[in-house]
Design an enzyme around this catalytic site. Structure first.
Site, PDB file in Angstrom:
ATOM      1  N   HIS A  51      -7.346  -5.856  -0.878  1.00 11.45           N
ATOM      2  CA  HIS A  51      -6.252  -4.895  -0.876  1.00 11.45           C
ATOM      3  C   HIS A  51      -4.956  -5.626  -0.583  1.00 11.45           C
ATOM      4  O   HIS A  51      -4.764  -6.140   0.512  1.00 11.45           O
ATOM      5  CB  HIS A  51      -6.512  -3.830   0.189  1.00 11.45           C
ATOM      6  CG  HIS A  51      -5.447  -2.779   0.272  1.00 11.45           C
ATOM      7  ND1 HIS A  51      -4.929  -2.165  -0.844  1.00 11.45           N
ATOM      8  CD2 HIS A  51      -4.800  -2.228   1.345  1.00 11.45           C
ATOM      9  CE1 HIS A  51      -4.017  -1.281  -0.468  1.00 11.45           C
ATOM     10  NE2 HIS A  51      -3.914  -1.318   0.845  1.00 11.45           N
TER      11      HIS A  51
ATOM     12  N   ASP B  62      -8.906  -4.222  -6.135  1.00  8.00           N
ATOM     13  CA  ASP B  62      -8.385  -3.572  -4.928  1.00  8.00           C
ATOM     14  C   ASP B  62      -9.164  -2.291  -4.660  1.00  8.00           C
ATOM     15  O   ASP B  62      -9.174  -1.383  -5.482  1.00  8.00           O
ATOM     16  CB  ASP B  62      -6.901  -3.260  -5.113  1.00  8.00           C
ATOM     17  CG  ASP B  62      -6.212  -2.813  -3.830  1.00  8.00           C
ATOM     18  OD1 ASP B  62      -6.851  -2.119  -3.017  1.00  8.00           O
ATOM     19  OD2 ASP B  62      -5.020  -3.149  -3.655  1.00  8.00           O
TER      20      ASP B  62
ATOM     21  N   SER C 174       0.833  -1.199   0.000  1.00  7.72           N
ATOM     22  CA  SER C 174       0.000   0.000   0.000  1.00  7.72           C
ATOM     23  C   SER C 174       0.875   1.260   0.000  1.00  7.72           C
ATOM     24  O   SER C 174       1.708   1.430  -0.881  1.00  7.72           O
ATOM     25  CB  SER C 174      -0.939  -0.054   1.209  1.00  7.72           C
ATOM     26  OG  SER C 174      -1.976   0.872   1.090  1.00  7.72           O
TER      27      SER C 174
END
Length: 506
Positions: A476, A449, A229
């Site tokens: 995610h 995602d 991320s």
């Protein structure tokens, strides 16, 4: 001036004190290793004192993680301001799980956020990788970025009581009200985090320099890195700052380094909408089967938060809880339970989901995740202070997200946000990375995602001339999360530098 220095190794016993508890530690000096920027010799060559992690635990998450057998912790010293290397030093928390076999190197991990603890995440990720060659061939290294978790000084904005109050406060309906609240928040962050000098130096620009100090102190010529991320932004920035120091990187759940914040907001709102649609598509037997029914259940919370024991579930908390459950389809059964409860006038599970997302434990204590997220975002991205530009971007967001769940429950007001009142300027901004000379890296992007849309990963891979692994799923991030196709390709790359086939799809 760059100084190349050979590494020395010193191991000895010593006694130190953390939170009043004497602990016997082992001093290990493995650096300096690799190029040492001028003026930073004492940092790059510093000894690390490895000791029992448990005395460093400061919240429920770290208490559980730091009690894991086989992990050890240390504090890394770095300059607060790299332009003043002889000035104030601060500390970075570091956790290590040693390789169980013949060691390739040290795999440094960041789980994202920004503001999440890399120390706790490293324990969790090592557990998921325990049957792979990663834990055999790498020391697994987690670090808390400056201002986060164990690292000091910590970014602090609201205390626990203020956080609870903020979550149930009525929505502010006018621009002046919102801006006054945002200005007050920014002022509290500066007061409680140690002043403007601290806030000026908590961004990605400084974190990557800390990583290079840590690389050297660990005795590694090159960096091996796994970033999830927002951790992909850190990885990209490191590759740009220290291209010759990179051995391998997996960047999973990418942040597009060339995308402005407005487009990021739009992409994320649409990403969560896509995930919500996917949830409802498989929900034939659910109590709540449509977005219209969900919005009908949530609407009363605008005026009357739902009682949950001695607390109250606000509309904001309910929305946060739903978003948290949309991060991975593994959480969808929990969301189904939460929405069933909502039809019964109960909000217990949604509150638990919101608490987990916001970093609140059962004792009512919060991690500093949300404070750090704000502080880092405010120096990582350009802020909008021009009202004409603000009006334009607000209209752009409203038009682009009209009819989505997030936009309907959190309408956009053309108000200056917290960063507009931040006491220091931004130190980074979106741009095309300049990474000539880096080895071929690996980017992983998931088609469904919600938080970092698939296109961002495609763009990052193109920007870095990296290999892209596409994972078809709604979640995610993907590496070490159940796909043998993704995991095998990633492990082979990190351990053996064997690149996945071009445009691998799993």
């Amino acid at each position: 001036m760059i100084v190349l220095a050979a590494a020395a190794l010193v191991v000895s016993g010593c006694t130190t004190t953390i939170t009043g508890t004497p602990i016997v530690g082992v001093t290990e000096q493995l650096g300096p290793k690799g190029p040492v920027p001028a003026g930073l010799d004492r940092y790059y060559g510093q000894a690390l004192v490895w000791r029992d992690c448990r005395a460093m635990a400061h919240d429920d998450e770290s208490k559980g993680a730091f009690a894991t057998k086989g992990v050890e912790c240390a504090l890394l010293s770095v300059p607060l301001d790299y332009t003043k290397p002889d000035g104030r030093a601060i500390t970075i928390g570091v956790l290590r799980q040693r390789a169980s076999g013949e060691k390739v190197g040290s795999l440094m991990i960041n789980p994202g956020g920004p503001g999440a603890s890399g120390m706790s995440a490293a324990v969790y990720i090592a557990g998921k990788a325990k049957k792979t060659a990663l834990v055999q061939r790498f020391d697994i290294i987690g670090f808390d970025p400056r201002g986060v978790g164990v690292s000091e000084p910590r970014i602090e904005c609201l205390d626990d009581a203020e956080m609870d109050a903020e979550r149930v406060a009525p929505s502010l309906d006018t621009v002046p009200e919102v801006e006054a609240d945002n200005k007050e928040f920014a002022e509290k962050c500066a007061q409680r985090s140690g002043g403007a000098e601290v806030l000026a130096n908590v961004g990605t620009r400084d974190v990557v320099r800390d990583m290079d100090v840590l690389r050297s102190a660990l005795g590694e010529e090159k960096l091996d890195y796994l970033g999830y991320s927002y951790g992909t932004r850190i990885g990209t920035a490191y590759a740009e700052a220290f291209p010759a120091n990179v051995r391998s990187m997996i960047l999973d759940g990418a942040v597009d380094p060339n995308q402005d914040p407005v487009q990021q907001v739009i992409g994320q709102v649409k990403g969560f909408e896509q995930a919500l649609d996917a949830y409802f598509a498989q929900c034939a037997k659910c109590e709540v089967k449509t977005k219209a029914r969900l919005e009908e259940l949530l609407k009363p919370l605008e005026d009357a938060p739902l009682k949950v024991d001695d607390r109250a579930l606000s509309l904001s908390d309910a929305t946060t809880g739903i978003a948290a459950a949309l991060y991975n389809d593994e959480y969808w059964p929990i969301l189904t339970q939460a929405l069933k409860e909502l039809t019964q006038g109960k909000g217990d599970t949604l509150m638990l989901l919101a608490d987990a997302y916001l970093g609140r434990d059962d004792e009512g204590e919060y991690t500093n995740l949300m404070a750090a997220l704000t502080a880092i975002r405010c120096v990582d991205e350009p802020r909008i202070t021009d009202r004409a530009q603000l009006e334009s971007t607000s209209r752009e967001i409203v038009e682009a997200t009209k009819g989505t769940f997030m936009a309907d429950t959190e309408p956009q007001l053309p108000a200056l946000d917290t960063c507009a009142f931040w006491p220091v300027p931004n130190t980074s901004e979106p741009h095309q990375p300049k990474v000539a000379g880096i080895p071929t890296l690996v980017v992983i992007s998931t088609t469904g995602d919600p938080a970092t849309p698939y296109a961002a990963g495609v763009n990052l891979a193109k920007s870095l001339n990296a290999r892209l692994i596409t994972y078809k799923a709604t979640q995610h991030t993907a590496f070490l999360d159940g796909s043998s196709c993704v995991d095998n390709a990633g492990v082979d790359y990190l351990v053996e530098l064997k690149l996945p086939t071009q445009d691998l799809t799993c």
